[in-house]
Every structure is written in C-alpha cells, then in structure tokens.
Design a protein around this motif. Structure first.
Motif, PDB file in Angstrom:
ATOM      1  N   LYS A 184      19.449  -4.260 -17.052  1.00 64.33           N
ATOM      2  CA  LYS A 184      18.155  -4.110 -17.727  1.00 64.33           C
ATOM      3  C   LYS A 184      17.213  -5.268 -17.443  1.00 64.33           C
ATOM      4  O   LYS A 184      16.012  -5.085 -17.328  1.00 64.33           O
ATOM      5  N   ASP A 185      17.784  -6.442 -17.298  1.00 65.26           N
ATOM      6  CA  ASP A 185      16.937  -7.621 -17.137  1.00 65.26           C
ATOM      7  C   ASP A 185      16.886  -8.147 -15.698  1.00 65.26           C
ATOM      8  O   ASP A 185      16.420  -9.253 -15.458  1.00 65.26           O
ATOM      9  N   SER A 186      17.345  -7.379 -14.744  1.00 62.75           N
ATOM     10  CA  SER A 186      17.292  -7.848 -13.350  1.00 62.75           C
ATOM     11  C   SER A 186      15.859  -7.768 -12.838  1.00 62.75           C
ATOM     12  O   SER A 186      15.134  -6.822 -13.118  1.00 62.75           O
ATOM     13  N   PRO A 187      15.431  -8.768 -12.082  1.00 67.97           N
ATOM     14  CA  PRO A 187      14.054  -8.776 -11.568  1.00 67.97           C
ATOM     15  C   PRO A 187      13.833  -7.645 -10.557  1.00 67.97           C
ATOM     16  O   PRO A 187      14.695  -7.346  -9.735  1.00 67.97           O
ATOM     17  N   HIS A 188      12.684  -7.060 -10.631  1.00 66.32           N
ATOM     18  CA  HIS A 188      12.318  -5.973  -9.723  1.00 66.32           C
ATOM     19  C   HIS A 188      12.238  -6.464  -8.273  1.00 66.32           C
ATOM     20  O   HIS A 188      12.539  -5.728  -7.337  1.00 66.32           O
ATOM     21  N   SER A 189      11.878  -7.713  -8.106  1.00 66.26           N
ATOM     22  CA  SER A 189      11.741  -8.264  -6.757  1.00 66.26           C
ATOM     23  C   SER A 189      13.082  -8.283  -6.020  1.00 66.26           C
ATOM     24  O   SER A 189      13.126  -8.084  -4.802  1.00 66.26           O
ATOM     25  N   LEU A 190      14.183  -8.507  -6.757  1.00 66.23           N
ATOM     26  CA  LEU A 190      15.494  -8.500  -6.104  1.00 66.23           C
ATOM     27  C   LEU A 190      15.864  -7.094  -5.634  1.00 66.23           C
ATOM     28  O   LEU A 190      16.456  -6.920  -4.568  1.00 66.23           O
ATOM     29  N   LEU A 191      15.503  -6.088  -6.415  1.00 61.40           N
ATOM     30  CA  LEU A 191      15.749  -4.706  -6.003  1.00 61.40           C
ATOM     31  C   LEU A 191      14.953  -4.381  -4.747  1.00 61.40           C
ATOM     32  O   LEU A 191      15.470  -3.774  -3.807  1.00 61.40           O
ATOM     33  N   VAL A 192      13.708  -4.819  -4.709  1.00 62.39           N
ATOM     34  CA  VAL A 192      12.864  -4.566  -3.537  1.00 62.39           C
ATOM     35  C   VAL A 192      13.441  -5.274  -2.312  1.00 62.39           C
ATOM     36  O   VAL A 192      13.475  -4.697  -1.207  1.00 62.39           O
ATOM     37  N   LYS A 193      13.941  -6.496  -2.483  1.00 67.61           N
ATOM     38  CA  LYS A 193      14.544  -7.212  -1.353  1.00 67.61           C
ATOM     39  C   LYS A 193      15.774  -6.474  -0.833  1.00 67.61           C
ATOM     40  O   LYS A 193      15.969  -6.350   0.384  1.00 67.61           O
ATOM     41  N   ALA A 194      16.602  -5.985  -1.751  1.00 66.15           N
ATOM     42  CA  ALA A 194      17.803  -5.245  -1.333  1.00 66.15           C
ATOM     43  C   ALA A 194      17.426  -3.944  -0.627  1.00 66.15           C
ATOM     44  O   ALA A 194      18.039  -3.571   0.381  1.00 66.15           O
ATOM     45  N   LEU A 195      16.404  -3.261  -1.129  1.00 64.74           N
ATOM     46  CA  LEU A 195      15.946  -2.027  -0.479  1.00 64.74           C
ATOM     47  C   LEU A 195      15.373  -2.316   0.902  1.00 64.74           C
ATOM     48  O   LEU A 195      15.579  -1.543   1.848  1.00 64.74           O
ATOM     49  N   ASN A 196      14.653  -3.421   1.049  1.00 62.11           N
ATOM     50  CA  ASN A 196      14.111  -3.803   2.355  1.00 62.11           C
ATOM     51  C   ASN A 196      15.226  -4.098   3.360  1.00 62.11           C
ATOM     52  O   ASN A 196      15.128  -3.739   4.537  1.00 62.11           O
ATOM     53  N   ILE A 197      16.285  -4.732   2.898  1.00 65.47           N
ATOM     54  CA  ILE A 197      17.420  -5.024   3.783  1.00 65.47           C
ATOM     55  C   ILE A 197      18.073  -3.716   4.228  1.00 65.47           C
ATOM     56  O   ILE A 197      18.411  -3.545   5.406  1.00 65.47           O
ATOM     57  N   CYS A 198      18.235  -2.791   3.302  1.00 59.31           N
ATOM     58  CA  CYS A 198      18.833  -1.495   3.653  1.00 59.31           C
ATOM     59  C   CYS A 198      17.951  -0.742   4.656  1.00 59.31           C
ATOM     60  O   CYS A 198      18.452  -0.145   5.609  1.00 59.31           O
ATOM     61  N   ALA A 199      16.650  -0.788   4.451  1.00 58.34           N
ATOM     62  CA  ALA A 199      15.726  -0.118   5.375  1.00 58.34           C
ATOM     63  C   ALA A 199      15.739  -0.798   6.739  1.00 58.34           C
ATOM     64  O   ALA A 199      15.654  -0.128   7.774  1.00 58.34           O
ATOM     65  N   LYS A 200      15.857  -2.100   6.746  1.00 57.44           N
ATOM     66  CA  LYS A 200      15.876  -2.860   7.996  1.00 57.44           C
ATOM     67  C   LYS A 200      17.059  -2.449   8.879  1.00 57.44           C
ATOM     68  O   LYS A 200      16.935  -2.360  10.100  1.00 57.44           O
ATOM     69  N   HIS A 201      18.190  -2.155   8.252  1.00 57.07           N
ATOM     70  CA  HIS A 201      19.395  -1.795   8.999  1.00 57.07           C
ATOM     71  C   HIS A 201      19.572  -0.281   9.137  1.00 57.07           C
ATOM     72  O   HIS A 201      20.591   0.167   9.661  1.00 57.07           O
TER      73      HIS A 201
END
Length: 142
Positions: free
Chosen positions: A115-132
């Motif tokens: 619930k309290d995880s920053p949205h920016s970390l989710l976006v970074k993880a999604l960007n890494i997945c898209a990159k690969h």
C-alpha cells in the motif's frame, strides 16, 4: 335389387399417437440412464514430458514466473525491490530481468506492490521489463 356395398368416404380409423410417444420417451430415458459414461479424464495423459537429454543445463533454469515485490524503502532496509523473494538493487533487478529474458521472453512477471510503496519504483520496474521485452505483466496490490 341387389344390395350394394357401402362406399366409405376415405376417413380411416384414427390412430392415437399418445401411447407411442410415451413408449419412445421411456426408451430414451432408459438408454440415457443405463448409458455407461467413459471417464475422459482417466484417458488424458497428464504426465509432464521428460526433459530433452540433449538440452543444455542453462535451458533447464528457464523461469516461467518472475515475482518482483515492491515495498517502501523508508520503512524497510534496501532499495525497495525483492526479486523472487531476494532483496536486490535496481541494477541487480535489471540484470536479473535481462538474464531471464535471454532464456525466454514468455515468462510471466508478477509485480506485487504494498500500500505504501512509491509509484516511481513500480514505474522503474515496468520500464526494466519493457526494456528487456517482457510482455506478460501482472500488477498486484497487497
């Protein structure tokens, strides 16, 4: 005078179809009730195929499900990422996703956020997945 035969007008004896229909329905019910059903599931070969003996050892390590947990780094130690339940940095997460993508991009990636995880970390993880090139993504909120 000779007596003549009576000529009928063509109306024959009427047959009552109700008893015949009753017998047909009873026969249908009998055959349905006494029918022995084949167990389809017993005939399915649900055993997993044996691994190819010529396959490389690296291909056996192919991941089918990748779990990335994203949490608030202010409340817990680390950078906010867990890769398959192991704490990783952003650079290590990039390397692990890249390694998994080399073996096959058809692996499912499950991103679990608190619930309290920053949205920016989710976006970074999604960007890494898209990159690969990982396309089978699911985002789950705890």
């Amino acid at each position: 005078m000779a007596k003549g035969k009576k000529v009928s007008s063509g109306d024959g004896a009427a047959l009552d179809m109700t008893p015949m229909i009753d017998v047909v329905f009873q026969l249908i019910i009998f055959f349905v009730v006494t029918l022995k059903q084949e167990d389809v599931l017993a005939k399915l070969d649900a055993m997993a195929p044996s691994p190819d003996p010529n396959a490389k050892a690296e291909q056996v390590e192919k991941l089918t499900l990748i779990t990335i947990d994203i949490y608030n780094p202010k409340k817990h130690p680390g950078e906010g990422f867990l890769f398959n339940k192991g704490a990783v940095t952003l650079r290590q997460l990039d390397a692990e996703i890249g390694r998994a993508a080399r073996y096959g991009k058809d692996a499912s990636v499950l991103l679990r956020c608190t619930k309290d995880s920053p949205h920016s970390l989710l976006v970074k993880a999604l960007n890494i997945c898209a990159k690969h090139g990982m396309t089978k993504l699911a985002i789950f909120s705890l």
